[in-house]
Write a protein that holds these residues in place. Structure first.
Motif, PDB file in Angstrom:
ATOM      1  N   THR A 105       0.804  -1.217   0.000  1.00 30.57           N
ATOM      2  CA  THR A 105       0.000   0.000   0.000  1.00 30.57           C
ATOM      3  C   THR A 105       0.843   1.275   0.000  1.00 30.57           C
ATOM      4  O   THR A 105       0.300   2.374   0.075  1.00 30.57           O
ATOM      5  CB  THR A 105      -0.948   0.013   1.225  1.00 30.57           C
ATOM      6  N   ASN A 111      -0.214   4.042  -2.391  1.00 29.36           N
ATOM      7  CA  ASN A 111      -1.552   4.629  -2.269  1.00 29.36           C
ATOM      8  C   ASN A 111      -1.485   6.119  -1.959  1.00 29.36           C
ATOM      9  O   ASN A 111      -0.645   6.577  -1.194  1.00 29.36           O
ATOM     10  CB  ASN A 111      -2.354   3.926  -1.175  1.00 29.36           C
ATOM     11  N   LYS A 146      -5.144   3.899  -5.570  1.00 22.72           N
ATOM     12  CA  LYS A 146      -5.260   2.953  -4.461  1.00 22.72           C
ATOM     13  C   LYS A 146      -5.088   1.541  -4.996  1.00 22.72           C
ATOM     14  O   LYS A 146      -5.542   1.212  -6.101  1.00 22.72           O
ATOM     15  CB  LYS A 146      -6.638   3.037  -3.789  1.00 22.72           C
TER      16      LYS A 146
END
Length: 149
Positions: free
Chosen positions: A87, A90, A95
């Protein structure tokens, strides 16, 4: 403190001189993970982008293998963390996340249309599904799985 800085600099220089290319490291690591992974319930990776928070463009990846289409299975979590960087990428407009749902149409999955385009490289293979405002509109459940509200 001086010695700690010197030690850190020495470690950085030593590790950079012994590193192979990132692609070779990733390939070796994925192959190693293929034999030593545990099931975590994840079946796919969803990656979505937006420019306005209203329209979304997305991809869903599943069916991962190492060493080509007939190689050993790789967990989506391993691919996500090692190749895509988890992640860390992100932000407000991009995302990506793992999911227990699968990509294709059906009752317990995301409903991406099409049969999934096989993407075969020298290190791994997977199927990828697409959605965008011009081809096949992305569904709210799809972009929410990636982390958008």
């Amino acid at each position: 403190m001086k010695y700690l800085k010197l030690l850190m600099l020495t470690l950085v220089l030593a590790s950079s001189s012994f590193c192979k290319s990132h692609q070779e490291d990733t390939s070796s690591l994925l192959l190693a993970l293929a034999g030593a992974q545990t099931a975590d319930g994840k079946n796919s990776i969803v990656v979505f982008d937006t420019t306005d928070g209203i329209s979304y463009t997305g991809k869903c990846y599943d069916t991962f293998t190492a060493g080509g289409a007939s190689g050993p299975a790789i967990s989506p979590t391993a691919y996500f963390n090692i190749v895509l960087g988890g992640t860390a990428a992100n932000n407000d407009f991009h995302k990506q996340n793992t999911s227990s749902s699968t990509c294709a149409s059906g009752t317990s999955n995301f409903g991406f249309t099409g049969g999934g385009v096989p993407a075969i490289g020298s290190d791994f293979a997977f199927k990828v599904y697409y959605c965008d405002p011009n081809y096949s509109a992305c569904k709210q459940a799809q972009w929410r799985a990636a982390g958008f509200p």
